[in-house]
Motif scaffolding. Sequence first.
Motif, PDB file in Angstrom:
ATOM      1  N   LYS A   1       9.973  18.352   9.753  1.00 21.27           N
ATOM      2  CA  LYS A   1      10.021  19.389  10.776  1.00 21.27           C
ATOM      3  C   LYS A   1       9.426  20.701  10.466  1.00 21.27           C
ATOM      4  CE  LYS A   1      14.005  16.885  13.132  1.00 21.27           C
ATOM      5  NZ  LYS A   1      13.192  16.688  14.218  1.00 21.27           N
ATOM      6  N   LYS A   2       9.951  21.039   9.251  1.00 24.72           N
ATOM      7  CA  LYS A   2       9.478  22.565   8.928  1.00 24.72           C
ATOM      8  C   LYS A   2       7.834  22.559   8.968  1.00 24.72           C
ATOM      9  CE  LYS A   2       9.650  25.933   5.280  1.00 24.72           C
ATOM     10  NZ  LYS A   2      10.028  26.121   3.950  1.00 24.72           N
ATOM     11  N   ASN A   3       7.192  21.598   8.383  1.00 18.08           N
ATOM     12  CA  ASN A   3       5.858  21.838   8.266  1.00 18.08           C
ATOM     13  C   ASN A   3       5.138  22.019   9.685  1.00 18.08           C
ATOM     14  OD1 ASN A   3       6.183  21.772   5.637  1.00 18.08           O
ATOM     15  ND2 ASN A   3       5.333  19.777   5.357  1.00 18.08           N
TER      16      ASN A   3
ATOM     17  N   SER B   1      17.064  21.285 -10.916  1.00 17.92           N
ATOM     18  CA  SER B   1      15.733  21.384 -10.118  1.00 17.92           C
ATOM     19  C   SER B   1      16.058  20.532  -8.871  1.00 17.92           C
ATOM     20  CB  SER B   1      14.684  20.413 -11.126  1.00 17.92           C
ATOM     21  OG  SER B   1      13.828  19.957 -10.240  1.00 17.92           O
ATOM     22  N   ALA B   2      15.848  21.180  -7.699  1.00 17.95           N
ATOM     23  CA  ALA B   2      16.205  20.484  -6.429  1.00 17.95           C
ATOM     24  C   ALA B   2      15.296  19.004  -6.188  1.00 17.95           C
ATOM     25  CB  ALA B   2      16.051  21.294  -5.376  1.00 17.95           C
ATOM     26  N   LEU B   3      13.919  19.251  -6.569  1.00 13.73           N
ATOM     27  CA  LEU B   3      12.986  18.448  -6.354  1.00 13.73           C
ATOM     28  C   LEU B   3      13.299  17.138  -7.105  1.00 13.73           C
ATOM     29  CD1 LEU B   3      10.352  18.124  -4.925  1.00 13.73           C
ATOM     30  CD2 LEU B   3       9.225  18.625  -6.902  1.00 13.73           C
ATOM     31  N   THR B   4      13.807  17.325  -8.554  1.00 14.03           N
ATOM     32  CA  THR B   4      13.915  16.142  -9.240  1.00 14.03           C
ATOM     33  C   THR B   4      15.394  15.707  -9.259  1.00 14.03           C
ATOM     34  OG1 THR B   4      14.104  17.390 -11.171  1.00 14.03           O
ATOM     35  CG2 THR B   4      11.856  16.462 -10.731  1.00 14.03           C
TER      36      THR B   4
ATOM     37  N   ILE C   1      19.461  28.360  -9.677  1.00 11.17           N
ATOM     38  CA  ILE C   1      18.309  28.776 -10.212  1.00 11.17           C
ATOM     39  C   ILE C   1      17.528  27.257 -10.200  1.00 11.17           C
ATOM     40  CG2 ILE C   1      16.872  29.814 -12.214  1.00 11.17           C
ATOM     41  CD1 ILE C   1      19.186  31.566 -12.657  1.00 11.17           C
ATOM     42  N   ASN C   2      16.372  27.440  -9.419  1.00 16.22           N
ATOM     43  CA  ASN C   2      15.893  26.166  -9.017  1.00 16.22           C
ATOM     44  C   ASN C   2      14.336  26.066  -9.651  1.00 16.22           C
ATOM     45  OD1 ASN C   2      15.528  23.720  -7.699  1.00 16.22           O
ATOM     46  ND2 ASN C   2      14.088  24.782  -5.832  1.00 16.22           N
ATOM     47  N   LYS C   3      13.843  24.872  -9.738  1.00 14.11           N
ATOM     48  CA  LYS C   3      12.320  24.705 -10.122  1.00 14.11           C
ATOM     49  C   LYS C   3      12.495  24.535 -11.798  1.00 14.11           C
ATOM     50  CE  LYS C   3      10.055  26.020  -6.172  1.00 14.11           C
ATOM     51  NZ  LYS C   3       8.927  26.638  -5.509  1.00 14.11           N
TER      52      LYS C   3
ATOM     53  N   ILE D   1      20.649  31.014   1.257  1.00 13.58           N
ATOM     54  CA  ILE D   1      19.772  32.140   1.302  1.00 13.58           C
ATOM     55  C   ILE D   1      18.928  32.325   0.165  1.00 13.58           C
ATOM     56  CG2 ILE D   1      21.527  33.795   2.392  1.00 13.58           C
ATOM     57  CD1 ILE D   1      21.626  35.235  -0.275  1.00 13.58           C
ATOM     58  N   SER D   2      17.449  32.437   0.465  1.00 12.40           N
ATOM     59  CA  SER D   2      16.501  32.582  -0.601  1.00 12.40           C
ATOM     60  C   SER D   2      15.275  33.327   0.097  1.00 12.40           C
ATOM     61  CB  SER D   2      16.052  31.350  -0.925  1.00 12.40           C
ATOM     62  OG  SER D   2      15.242  30.779  -0.156  1.00 12.40           O
ATOM     63  N   HIS D   3      14.200  33.629  -1.052  1.00  9.72           N
ATOM     64  CA  HIS D   3      13.005  34.074  -0.422  1.00  9.72           C
ATOM     65  C   HIS D   3      12.287  32.632  -0.237  1.00  9.72           C
ATOM     66  CE1 HIS D   3       9.855  36.969  -0.633  1.00  9.72           C
ATOM     67  NE2 HIS D   3       9.079  36.079  -1.020  1.00  9.72           N
TER      68      HIS D   3
HETATM   69  P1  GDP Z   1      11.962  27.161   1.110  1.00  9.48           P
HETATM   70  O1  GDP Z   1      10.891  27.695   1.877  1.00  9.48           O
HETATM   71  O2  GDP Z   1      12.805  28.042   0.352  1.00  9.48           O
HETATM   72  O3  GDP Z   1      12.728  26.134   1.983  1.00  9.48           O
HETATM   73  O4  GDP Z   1      11.417  26.095  -0.050  1.00  9.48           O
HETATM   74  P2  GDP Z   1      10.967  24.371   0.046  1.00  9.48           P
HETATM   75  O5  GDP Z   1      12.169  23.811  -0.112  1.00  9.48           O
HETATM   76  O6  GDP Z   1      10.142  24.287   1.305  1.00  9.48           O
HETATM   77  O7  GDP Z   1      10.173  24.378  -1.083  1.00  9.48           O
HETATM   78  C1  GDP Z   1       8.807  25.183  -1.465  1.00  9.48           C
HETATM   79  C2  GDP Z   1       8.113  24.469  -2.340  1.00  9.48           C
HETATM   80  O8  GDP Z   1       8.493  24.229  -3.539  1.00  9.48           O
HETATM   81  C3  GDP Z   1       7.805  22.911  -1.850  1.00  9.48           C
HETATM   82  O9  GDP Z   1       6.239  22.649  -2.091  1.00  9.48           O
HETATM   83  C4  GDP Z   1       8.758  22.128  -2.636  1.00  9.48           C
HETATM   84  O10 GDP Z   1       8.276  20.681  -2.953  1.00  9.48           O
HETATM   85  C5  GDP Z   1       8.551  22.695  -3.945  1.00  9.48           C
HETATM   86  N1  GDP Z   1      10.102  22.717  -4.642  1.00  9.48           N
HETATM   87  C6  GDP Z   1      11.414  22.916  -4.125  1.00  9.48           C
HETATM   88  N2  GDP Z   1      12.107  22.381  -5.274  1.00  9.48           N
HETATM   89  C7  GDP Z   1      11.415  22.304  -6.268  1.00  9.48           C
HETATM   90  C8  GDP Z   1      11.668  22.029  -7.671  1.00  9.48           C
HETATM   91  O11 GDP Z   1      13.107  21.812  -8.098  1.00  9.48           O
HETATM   92  N3  GDP Z   1      10.664  21.748  -8.556  1.00  9.48           N
HETATM   93  C9  GDP Z   1       9.558  21.936  -7.929  1.00  9.48           C
HETATM   94  N4  GDP Z   1       8.750  21.713  -9.167  1.00  9.48           N
HETATM   95  N5  GDP Z   1       9.152  22.219  -7.004  1.00  9.48           N
HETATM   96  C10 GDP Z   1      10.175  22.352  -5.926  1.00  9.48           C
END
Ligand code: GDP
Length: 530
Positions: free
Chosen positions: A47-49, A255-258, A139-141, A17-19
């Motif tokens: 797909k989501k895009n 950080s999910a991204l990295t 807690i992400n990002k 869950i999340s915003h």
């Molecule tokens: P959702 O709407 O919660 O599913 O979010 P997404 O996974 O689609 O992420 C939204 C945006 O945040 C995208 O552009 C991702 O690349 C970015 N994002 C997700 N996780 C991170 C992270 O850990 N760090 C950074 N900088 N960006 C992130």
Amino acid sequence: MSKYEAEIKRRRTFAIISHPDAGKTTLTEKFLLYGGAIAQAGQVKGKKNTRAATSDWMEIEKQRGISVTSSVMQFQYEGFCINILDTPGHQDFSEDTYRTLMAADSAVMVIDAAKGVEAQTRKLFKVCAMRDIPIFTFINKMDRESRDPFELCEELEHELGLDTYAMNWPIGCGKDFQGVYDRQNRKVIHFTSNTNARAATATEIEPDDPALADLIGQARRDQLVDEIELLDGASCDFDMDRVRHGKLSPVFFGSALTNFGVEPFLEEFLRMTTAPLPRRAGDEIIDSFDDDFSAFVFKIQANMNKAHRDRIAFMRVVSGKFEADKEVYHMQGGKKIRLSRPQQLMAAEREIIEEAYAGDIIGVFDPGIFSIGDTLCAPGKKFKFDPIPTFAPEHFQRIRSIDTMKRKQFLKGVEQIAQEGAIQIFKTPYTGMEEVIVGVVGTLQFDVLEYRLRSEYNVELYKEGLPYEYLRWIVRDDPDAPPLKEEDLLLPNDAKLVEDYKGNQLLLFAAQWSIQWVQDKNKDLKLAEF
Ligand code: GDP
């Protein structure tokens, strides 16, 4: 342990869950990547895009097809069989989103470190809290500028009424996010970015190792030592029992991204969660390890094919093992049936399956016999699972057929779609037969309703938006008391008395404060939220 028991034991079923934009998709994708369910990042995302908001039904269906594909996913990780339930955001947010949470045994709550608790987090959390399921916070990002971690934890506690226990503690943020301190193992995990690898490279080091200052800098090291001291002094004890009852949320930073901190999070999460939880059926508790199969329907998805009005019913297997060729008993239908074309969603693909175990989610072809909350069980052992609650709609419209000659089709269509659980319908004591008030949780449902009435029932709608956002049921002590009339109550201009099609009365409000106003002015009136 039999194979059967082992299969159930290794299952974990959770909702994420999340915003919107907090990083739910990115995190899910990383989980799938670790489990080997997808080969490269971007598959779920891609797909989501393609999902764009549009009111064209085929487009909606296409989107819904996609959101089905990504709404329940199964993957394997280190011997665990994991079912992730996604909760769609933005405009496809609907009652289904809430119902999906009824199928989960725990929830992962993703928070954007720069934003903290946001509106949709709050709503989804509230539904999870109703069932006291364990909530794990990620807690992400942290690779971006973030808010102070102490402040973020305080906000979670204050806004959600949930105690927190930081499992790890971030070292810096933004470009300077270097790692986390693992509180249980008393170790610093230093991350090095590693874009192409599955996970970031993590180096473990003792906090009092002199090499730590070289690695993260003396100032950071000193700050970390201070913060840990503060944390150890200020936070409550870690209590697994309170975690399991949803009273204490383990918090992780990353950080999910990295990939920083994602795999350790998944591992801790799996260690702390349990095998599929039992469910209540009146006085009985149905345990996952019971020999007999049982399941409940939590979501019904209209089919894409307009020619056949068939649908897919999603069910959560509660106990035992499902076998495709065995007959099951459908309690609400009062019949033995065979579930046809049972399918499961494995990351990007659907698969027809032969068997499933307690904890799994299966989708079956529904010729129109199932309703939300229905129970399926073994023919010899009959019971009904406790019903799934109805969630209060937050958007309302008054609708009628433009062509008054089509009143009958209009009502039939609206009633049928309401029965599927996509919308809720109400009337006022003064509305004639031709007008209906529709309530939905997410506004996309208005478009879906309009399209379906046009294409399936040949009815064009006249619609008018209503300003209401809140709903409260009127509780009557005497079930035989005559229905209340508007003149029996003191109501402000922005409140309206309506009833549902079962005759229950309720009040709609445009503003939160009017709820209190009505309570104050009508002392004998009892209002309930669910
Ligand atoms: P959702 O709407 O919660 O599913 O979010 P997404 O996974 O689609 O992420 C939204 C945006 O945040 C995208 O552009 C991702 O690349 C970015 N994002 C997700 N996780 C991170 C992270 O850990 N760090 C950074 N900088 N960006 C992130």
